[in-house]
Every structure is written in C-alpha cells, then in structure tokens.
Write a protein that holds these residues in place. Structure first.
Motif, PDB file in Angstrom:
ATOM      1  N   ALA A 137     100.557 -61.580 -18.369  1.00 31.47           N
ATOM      2  CA  ALA A 137      99.104 -61.845 -18.395  1.00 31.47           C
ATOM      3  C   ALA A 137      98.837 -63.291 -17.989  1.00 31.47           C
ATOM      4  CB  ALA A 137      98.541 -61.562 -19.781  1.00 31.47           C
ATOM      5  N   LEU A 138      99.616 -64.203 -18.544  1.00 37.92           N
ATOM      6  CA  LEU A 138      99.367 -65.623 -18.265  1.00 37.92           C
ATOM      7  C   LEU A 138      99.733 -65.990 -16.833  1.00 37.92           C
ATOM      8  CD1 LEU A 138     100.610 -67.069 -21.665  1.00 37.92           C
ATOM      9  CD2 LEU A 138      98.248 -66.823 -20.897  1.00 37.92           C
ATOM     10  N   LYS A 139     100.758 -65.327 -16.296  1.00 43.87           N
ATOM     11  CA  LYS A 139     101.198 -65.658 -14.920  1.00 43.87           C
ATOM     12  C   LYS A 139     100.342 -64.949 -13.866  1.00 43.87           C
ATOM     13  CE  LYS A 139     105.326 -67.688 -15.993  1.00 43.87           C
ATOM     14  NZ  LYS A 139     105.309 -69.128 -16.056  1.00 43.87           N
ATOM     15  N   GLY A 140      99.904 -63.692 -14.149  1.00 41.83           N
ATOM     16  CA  GLY A 140      99.248 -62.935 -13.076  1.00 41.83           C
ATOM     17  C   GLY A 140      97.943 -62.264 -13.473  1.00 41.83           C
ATOM     18  N   GLY A 141      97.467 -62.522 -14.684  1.00 38.23           N
ATOM     19  CA  GLY A 141      96.284 -61.790 -15.172  1.00 38.23           C
ATOM     20  C   GLY A 141      94.954 -62.449 -14.862  1.00 38.23           C
ATOM     21  N   ALA A 142      94.981 -63.625 -14.209  1.00 35.15           N
ATOM     22  CA  ALA A 142      93.722 -64.366 -14.002  1.00 35.15           C
ATOM     23  C   ALA A 142      92.673 -63.555 -13.227  1.00 35.15           C
ATOM     24  CB  ALA A 142      94.006 -65.703 -13.326  1.00 35.15           C
ATOM     25  N   PRO A 143      93.053 -62.849 -12.109  1.00 31.57           N
ATOM     26  CA  PRO A 143      92.014 -62.090 -11.401  1.00 31.57           C
ATOM     27  C   PRO A 143      91.373 -61.010 -12.282  1.00 31.57           C
ATOM     28  CG  PRO A 143      93.983 -62.324 -10.038  1.00 31.57           C
ATOM     29  CD  PRO A 143      94.346 -62.819 -11.401  1.00 31.57           C
ATOM     30  N   ALA A 144      92.177 -60.324 -13.086  1.00 37.50           N
ATOM     31  CA  ALA A 144      91.621 -59.282 -13.960  1.00 37.50           C
ATOM     32  C   ALA A 144      90.705 -59.914 -15.012  1.00 37.50           C
ATOM     33  CB  ALA A 144      92.750 -58.503 -14.629  1.00 37.50           C
ATOM     34  N   ALA A 145      91.098 -61.075 -15.530  1.00 37.98           N
ATOM     35  CA  ALA A 145      90.273 -61.752 -16.543  1.00 37.98           C
ATOM     36  C   ALA A 145      88.939 -62.180 -15.936  1.00 37.98           C
ATOM     37  CB  ALA A 145      91.031 -62.950 -17.117  1.00 37.98           C
ATOM     38  N   GLU A 146      88.978 -62.668 -14.702  1.00 37.24           N
ATOM     39  CA  GLU A 146      87.735 -63.094 -14.050  1.00 37.24           C
ATOM     40  C   GLU A 146      86.846 -61.881 -13.732  1.00 37.24           C
ATOM     41  OE1 GLU A 146      86.163 -65.700 -13.914  1.00 37.24           O
ATOM     42  OE2 GLU A 146      84.741 -65.462 -12.272  1.00 37.24           O
ATOM     43  N   HIS A 147      87.467 -60.769 -13.373  1.00 34.00           N
ATOM     44  CA  HIS A 147      86.713 -59.538 -13.124  1.00 34.00           C
ATOM     45  C   HIS A 147      85.984 -59.119 -14.415  1.00 34.00           C
ATOM     46  CE1 HIS A 147      85.793 -55.511 -11.745  1.00 34.00           C
ATOM     47  NE2 HIS A 147      86.360 -55.047 -12.852  1.00 34.00           N
ATOM     48  N   LEU A 148      86.703 -59.196 -15.523  1.00 30.72           N
ATOM     49  CA  LEU A 148      86.124 -58.826 -16.822  1.00 30.72           C
ATOM     50  C   LEU A 148      84.940 -59.746 -17.145  1.00 30.72           C
ATOM     51  CD1 LEU A 148      88.219 -58.014 -19.983  1.00 30.72           C
ATOM     52  CD2 LEU A 148      86.230 -59.447 -20.178  1.00 30.72           C
ATOM     53  N   ARG A 149      85.124 -61.046 -16.924  1.00 26.68           N
ATOM     54  CA  ARG A 149      84.053 -62.004 -17.240  1.00 26.68           C
ATOM     55  C   ARG A 149      82.801 -61.734 -16.405  1.00 26.68           C
ATOM     56  NH1 ARG A 149      81.378 -66.354 -15.897  1.00 26.68           N
ATOM     57  NH2 ARG A 149      82.262 -66.313 -13.799  1.00 26.68           N
ATOM     58  N   ARG A 150      83.005 -61.492 -15.110  1.00 28.04           N
ATOM     59  CA  ARG A 150      81.840 -61.242 -14.237  1.00 28.04           C
ATOM     60  C   ARG A 150      81.132 -59.951 -14.630  1.00 28.04           C
ATOM     61  NH1 ARG A 150      81.691 -64.025  -9.128  1.00 28.04           N
ATOM     62  NH2 ARG A 150      83.399 -65.510  -9.088  1.00 28.04           N
ATOM     63  N   ALA A 151      81.919 -58.931 -14.960  1.00 31.30           N
ATOM     64  CA  ALA A 151      81.311 -57.662 -15.376  1.00 31.30           C
ATOM     65  C   ALA A 151      80.507 -57.879 -16.664  1.00 31.30           C
ATOM     66  CB  ALA A 151      82.401 -56.614 -15.582  1.00 31.30           C
ATOM     67  N   CYS A 152      81.065 -58.660 -17.589  1.00 34.70           N
ATOM     68  CA  CYS A 152      80.347 -58.929 -18.845  1.00 34.70           C
ATOM     69  C   CYS A 152      79.042 -59.665 -18.560  1.00 34.70           C
ATOM     70  CB  CYS A 152      81.212 -59.745 -19.805  1.00 34.70           C
ATOM     71  SG  CYS A 152      82.486 -58.769 -20.606  1.00 34.70           S
ATOM     72  N   ALA A 153      79.078 -60.592 -17.602  1.00 34.90           N
ATOM     73  CA  ALA A 153      77.866 -61.366 -17.286  1.00 34.90           C
ATOM     74  C   ALA A 153      76.744 -60.415 -16.870  1.00 34.90           C
ATOM     75  CB  ALA A 153      78.165 -62.370 -16.177  1.00 34.90           C
ATOM     76  N   ARG A 154      77.063 -59.413 -16.033  1.00 31.49           N
ATOM     77  CA  ARG A 154      76.038 -58.460 -15.574  1.00 31.49           C
ATOM     78  C   ARG A 154      75.573 -57.572 -16.733  1.00 31.49           C
ATOM     79  NH1 ARG A 154      79.714 -57.942 -11.398  1.00 31.49           N
ATOM     80  NH2 ARG A 154      80.514 -55.991 -12.233  1.00 31.49           N
ATOM     81  N   ARG A 155      76.523 -57.138 -17.537  1.00 32.37           N
ATOM     82  CA  ARG A 155      76.192 -56.187 -18.610  1.00 32.37           C
ATOM     83  C   ARG A 155      75.380 -56.854 -19.713  1.00 32.37           C
ATOM     84  NH1 ARG A 155      81.877 -52.937 -17.787  1.00 32.37           N
ATOM     85  NH2 ARG A 155      81.490 -52.873 -15.562  1.00 32.37           N
ATOM     86  N   ARG A 156      75.615 -58.138 -19.895  1.00 37.15           N
ATOM     87  CA  ARG A 156      74.852 -58.892 -20.903  1.00 37.15           C
ATOM     88  C   ARG A 156      73.358 -58.794 -20.589  1.00 37.15           C
ATOM     89  NH1 ARG A 156      73.831 -65.179 -21.089  1.00 37.15           N
ATOM     90  NH2 ARG A 156      73.629 -64.689 -18.894  1.00 37.15           N
ATOM     91  N   GLY A 157      72.994 -59.056 -19.320  1.00 37.42           N
ATOM     92  CA  GLY A 157      71.582 -59.011 -18.927  1.00 37.42           C
ATOM     93  C   GLY A 157      71.005 -57.616 -19.144  1.00 37.42           C
ATOM     94  N   ARG A 158      71.801 -56.610 -18.778  1.00 38.75           N
ATOM     95  CA  ARG A 158      71.331 -55.228 -18.908  1.00 38.75           C
ATOM     96  C   ARG A 158      71.060 -54.881 -20.378  1.00 38.75           C
ATOM     97  NH1 ARG A 158      72.998 -51.773 -14.556  1.00 38.75           N
ATOM     98  NH2 ARG A 158      72.454 -49.596 -14.928  1.00 38.75           N
TER      99      ARG A 158
END
Ligand SMILES: Cc1ncc(COP(=O)(O)O)c(C=O)c1O
Length: 392
Positions: free
Chosen positions: A272-293
């Motif tokens: 996760a620490l070596k290769g999980g950054a893209p998945a973590a950023e995907h999760l954060r962006r999705a949360c940003a959209r869902r928060r507004g909704r």
C-alpha cells in the motif's frame, strides 16, 4: 462479578447499528450502509496481490512485536512524504489497526484518576479507552459554526494537574474538523503530550490543507493506519509513532497483549505504501464528489448542516426536526427504510439530536439512501412535532 473497568465501557453504536443491519440482511433486507466509517471501495489491487503472495510464500508467522523492519521503514518514508518529517523507524510500532495502538498509548499514559482532554463531538472509542485505564475524559465543546475545531484557550482552561494528554484529530471523526498548524502548535505548547489520531490524514477537500503534528512536537504520539486512506479496514493494520522514552514500554505491552500484527497483512501494508497512492487519490476524489451530493441531498430533506465538512468522509447533521433522541431515530431509519446511520449520541452528549452519515459509498448507494429517507422522514417529522406539542 464484572469489573468496574468492563462496566465503564459504552457500546460502540456505529457497530451496534451495523450488526443489526447484518441481521436484517441475513433475513433478506437490502440495507444501505451509511453508518459505519469504512470506504466501500475495494483495497488497491497491488495490496491484494502482495497479501496473496505473502500467504503463498509462507509469511504466516509471528513477527518482531514492533513490526517488520521493511514496513517500519516504508512508514517512515510515508510520513516524510506526507508531513515532510521522517521519524526514525525505531520510533514506529506496527499494530493490528489504529485501535490497538490507542489501547497501548492510553495504557501507557493514563492511571486511575488521570484526565485526558479532547474535543467533543468526538470519536466514540477515545473516552472508552481512557475509562478502561481508570481515567476520565475531559470534553471541550466545539461548534459547527467554527468547523468543530478545538480552541487552544478552551483546552488550556480544561487542564488540571491530572491532565496526562490532549487528543487531537485532523481531520476528525465525526465532524471532519481540520486543525491548522497554528492551532496544533498552540496545543503542543500547553504541556501535556498530544495524542494525534491521523487516520484521516490526506482525506481533505476544497483545497483544505492536511496537517500533522509530526515535526510540531517531539513528545507527541501519532496514531495512524491503513483502514481509511487505502480502504483496508478489514486488514486490521495501523501504527503509532512514539517518543523515544516510551518505546520499550509500548513494546512490552505489545509483546504481551498482541505479540505482533499479522505477518502477511504487514506485507500488504508495504505494498500500500509503495504502490497504493493512485488508489488512495482515486478514493479521495470520489469522496470529494460524494460529499457534495450527500450534503445537498440531506439539506433538501431538512437536515441542518451549517458548514460542509472539509475532511474525513462524514456529515454530522442536525436531525432534531425528525426526533430529539438520535438512537431512536437511527433505529427507526434502519428498521423502516433500511438505511444505516450513526446516532449522534455515539459521539457524546454534544452531538445528541444529530445523525452521522458516511459518504465513502457509491453514488448509487447515496441516491438510494436519500430516496428511502425521503419516504419515511415526513411521518417521523409529524411524530416529532406531535411530541413537542404534547409536551408544551
Ligand atoms: C478517528 C478514528 N480513529 C481510529 C479508528 C479505528 O481505526 P482502525 O480501523 O485502524 O482500528 C477509526 C475508525 O472509525 C476512527 O474513525
């Protein structure tokens, strides 16, 4: 027969609601889970692969109680990336989730009669860990209008000779509160060590800055883990970065209480620490959209949300027009609409009359939950209105 220590614990209501939802599901219901604080996302593919590989390679034994060296080094590098400060890997103790790290830290700091200061509304388990150790939580109120941030002057006023620690969380659960660097510095200067729960670090929106106490205080205990950023709740993996003087005591407790975190899961953590950054950023962006909704949808239904939360993945909404007892209300929503929410009272008396909704779920799940709530809320509102009129 029971000890005072075991009596001092309150049930964790988010878990109680989830467990009741599981019963309903076992009986055939389709529940929308907004009650529990976990991302609906799968764990990153590289994490699953690393875990499978580790199992096949026989990484199934006890490890050093403090965690695999490679994982502690990867955590130190990750701290450096996120906060600009790299702890010595020797200061890091790997645990089976942030929760066991909390137990170790409060066991280290709190004796009978000691006090620990924290914001309220607060994560439900903090007071329970402290009471379990014989201590007393001292709750400092925060306000929705201020984004629920702690005021260092109010914390100073709450300190006594028995204060052993100040809990901070940025972003915080359930409020999404973010504490800026200036506030964290002011809190660190008050004297007692900070216990900083950074499990939502990085889950921030609207350009809000993420803040860590790393580098602000050498005496702080920094709790963190893989559950939220990497959607790895079920892996049970976390850590604490601790001051040098405390390491041997923490190690001794870990050896006795837990021996070590799961061997193969620690390899998943390295991945996760070596290769999980893209998945973590995907999760954060999705949360940003869902928060507004979710915020818009709840406001349309009549919930009070004075300020959009800037971090974590929860909305704490004023639900008093639908019922003043949050436990009864959450239970009615679960039983009648099959929508799981967490009663505000779980987060302290200051959040009574509120409900917490988690938005780290799919947009379809959010829409479905909002539609189901729209069907049952009018009747609950009428009932609440009748109760108020009956009382006056
Ligand atoms: C603020 C906070 N700290 C700690 C935890 C527990 O984390 P873990 O899964 O790492 O034990 C949670 C879980 O909801 C949380 O919200």
């Amino acid at each position: 027969m029971r000890t005072d220590r075991s009596r001092a614990l309150e049930p964790f209501l988010a878990m109680e609601i989830m467990e009741r939802a599981f019963e309903l599901e076992a009986a055939g219901a389709r529940v929308v889970h907004l009650e529990i604080g976990e991302p609906e996302f799968p764990a990153p593919a590289c994490v699953v692969e690393a875990c499978e590989r580790a199992l096949r390679d026989g990484q199934t034994h006890y490890t050093d109680s403090r965690g695999l060296g490679a994982l502690r080094e990867a955590i130190a590098e990750d701290c450096q990336r996120r906060s600009g400060v790299a702890p010595d890997p020797a200061q890091i103790m790997v645990t089976a989730g942030t929760s066991p790290a909390m137990l170790l830290v409060f066991s280290l700091l709190v004796d009978r009669g000691d006090e620990v200061v924290m914001a309220t509304p607060h994560y439900p388990c903090y007071p329970n860990f402290i009471r379990h150790c014989g201590g007393e939580p001292v709750l400092v109120p925060t306000r929705a209008e201020d984004g629920f941030a702690l005021d260092p002057d109010a914390v100073r006023a709450a300190l006594t000779p028995r204060t052993r620690a100040i809990v901070v969380a940025s972003p915080a659960n359930p409020t999404g509160a973010i504490h800026d660097r200036e506030t964290l510095e002011a809190l660190a200067q008050l004297g007692p060590p900070l216990v900083s729960d950074e499990i939502y670090d990085g889950l921030v929106y609207d350009g809000a800055e993420t803040t860590s106490v790393m580098g602000i205080s050498d005496e702080a205990f920094v709790l963190d883990g893989f559950s939220k950023r990497y959607a790895m709740t079920g892996f049970r993996l976390g850590w604490v970065v601790a001051p040098e003087w405390s390491l041997r005591a923490l190690q001794t407790m870990q050896q006795n209480f837990f021996i070590s975190a799961n061997h193969f899961v620690q390899h998943a953590g390295i991945a996760a620490l070596k290769g999980g950054a893209p998945a973590a950023e995907h999760l954060r962006r999705a949360c940003a959209r869902r928060r507004g909704r979710l915020v818009d949808g709840l406001r349309n239904l009549g919930f009070g949300i004075p300020r959009s939360p800037e971090g974590a993945f929860y909305v704490l909404a004023d639900a008093r027009r639908f019922g003043s007892d949050s436990r009864t209300l959450a239970s009615a929503l679960l039983e009648r609409a099959h929508v799981g929410t967490t009663p505000g009272i779980d987060f302290g008396a200051a959040a009574e009359g509120m409900l917490r909704f988690c938005y780290a779920v799919s947009e379809e799940a959010l829409d479905e939950a909002l539609a189901r709530l729209a069907e049952v809320l009018p009747a609950l509102e009428a009932q609440a209105q009748n109760t108020i009129e009956g009382e006056t």
